[in-house]
Design a protein around this motif. Sequence first.
Motif, PDB file in Angstrom:
ATOM      1  N   LEU A   5      13.574   7.131   1.370  1.00 55.31           N
ATOM      2  CA  LEU A   5      13.520   6.295   0.201  1.00 55.31           C
ATOM      3  C   LEU A   5      13.454   5.066  -0.078  1.00 55.31           C
ATOM      4  CD1 LEU A   5      13.379   6.715  -2.825  1.00 55.31           C
ATOM      5  CD2 LEU A   5      16.152   6.610  -2.596  1.00 55.31           C
ATOM      6  N   ILE A   6      12.189   4.900  -0.245  1.00 55.83           N
ATOM      7  CA  ILE A   6      12.044   3.117   0.696  1.00 55.83           C
ATOM      8  C   ILE A   6      11.636   2.222  -1.139  1.00 55.83           C
ATOM      9  CG2 ILE A   6      10.847   1.668   1.628  1.00 55.83           C
ATOM     10  CD1 ILE A   6      10.181   3.886   3.383  1.00 55.83           C
ATOM     11  N   ASN A   7      12.259   1.358  -1.289  1.00 54.47           N
ATOM     12  CA  ASN A   7      12.259  -0.180  -2.293  1.00 54.47           C
ATOM     13  C   ASN A   7      11.580  -0.781  -1.694  1.00 54.47           C
ATOM     14  OD1 ASN A   7      13.976   1.093  -4.439  1.00 54.47           O
ATOM     15  ND2 ASN A   7      15.893   0.806  -3.175  1.00 54.47           N
ATOM     16  N   ILE A   8      10.793  -0.988  -2.083  1.00 56.79           N
ATOM     17  CA  ILE A   8       9.343  -1.865  -1.649  1.00 56.79           C
ATOM     18  C   ILE A   8       8.680  -2.566  -3.144  1.00 56.79           C
ATOM     19  CG2 ILE A   8       7.377  -0.668  -1.980  1.00 56.79           C
ATOM     20  CD1 ILE A   8       5.915  -1.545   1.265  1.00 56.79           C
ATOM     21  N   ASP A   9       8.468  -4.287  -2.489  1.00 54.47           N
ATOM     22  CA  ASP A   9       7.758  -5.416  -3.364  1.00 54.47           C
ATOM     23  C   ASP A   9       6.275  -4.578  -3.818  1.00 54.47           C
ATOM     24  OD1 ASP A   9      10.125  -6.607  -4.134  1.00 54.47           O
ATOM     25  OD2 ASP A   9       9.215  -7.493  -1.935  1.00 54.47           O
ATOM     26  N   ALA A  10       6.254  -4.961  -4.841  1.00 51.08           N
ATOM     27  CA  ALA A  10       4.752  -4.455  -5.194  1.00 51.08           C
ATOM     28  C   ALA A  10       3.785  -5.226  -4.398  1.00 51.08           C
ATOM     29  CB  ALA A  10       4.687  -5.152  -6.758  1.00 51.08           C
ATOM     30  N   ASP A  11       3.451  -6.168  -3.966  1.00 51.54           N
ATOM     31  CA  ASP A  11       2.542  -6.191  -2.876  1.00 51.54           C
ATOM     32  C   ASP A  11       2.162  -5.947  -1.398  1.00 51.54           C
ATOM     33  OD1 ASP A  11       5.487  -7.812  -2.483  1.00 51.54           O
ATOM     34  OD2 ASP A  11       4.408  -9.751  -1.123  1.00 51.54           O
ATOM     35  N   LYS A  12       3.248  -5.167  -1.454  1.00 49.70           N
ATOM     36  CA  LYS A  12       3.516  -4.306   0.077  1.00 49.70           C
ATOM     37  C   LYS A  12       3.093  -2.557   0.331  1.00 49.70           C
ATOM     38  CE  LYS A  12       6.657  -7.118   2.063  1.00 49.70           C
ATOM     39  NZ  LYS A  12       7.722  -8.426   1.417  1.00 49.70           N
ATOM     40  N   VAL A  13       3.286  -2.570  -1.408  1.00 51.72           N
ATOM     41  CA  VAL A  13       2.471  -1.297  -1.452  1.00 51.72           C
ATOM     42  C   VAL A  13       1.185  -0.663  -0.965  1.00 51.72           C
ATOM     43  CG1 VAL A  13       2.154  -0.185  -3.688  1.00 51.72           C
ATOM     44  CG2 VAL A  13       3.704  -1.006  -3.275  1.00 51.72           C
ATOM     45  N   ALA A  14       0.093  -1.067  -1.204  1.00 49.41           N
ATOM     46  CA  ALA A  14      -1.077  -1.248  -0.113  1.00 49.41           C
ATOM     47  C   ALA A  14      -0.827  -0.597   1.215  1.00 49.41           C
ATOM     48  CB  ALA A  14      -1.950  -1.869  -0.690  1.00 49.41           C
ATOM     49  N   ASN A  15       0.083  -1.838   1.190  1.00 49.11           N
ATOM     50  CA  ASN A  15       0.186  -2.354   3.045  1.00 49.11           C
ATOM     51  C   ASN A  15       1.023  -0.647   3.334  1.00 49.11           C
ATOM     52  OD1 ASN A  15      -1.276  -4.015   3.878  1.00 49.11           O
ATOM     53  ND2 ASN A  15       0.429  -5.228   4.131  1.00 49.11           N
TER      54      ASN A  15
END
Length: 67
Positions: A5-15
């Motif tokens: 389960l990873i919480n990630i910033d919106a700007d890194k979702v595409a990567n």
Amino acid sequence: MTSFLINIDADKVANLKLLAKKLQIPLIKLSTVQKEDIGLAYLMQEADRTKKVSKEKVLKKLNLIKF
């Protein structure tokens, strides 16, 4: 199979999506409610079940939660 389960910033979702696609790893986006359910399940597994707690104490704790 192992899950993360990873919480990630919106700007890194595409990567992350690109990496998952390259590695052929299925990626599922969870809602806030689903993440809370997973957290609650984890806490329930870790709970000390040897102690008994009164119904009043449980209800008092539940009443502190704002829905």
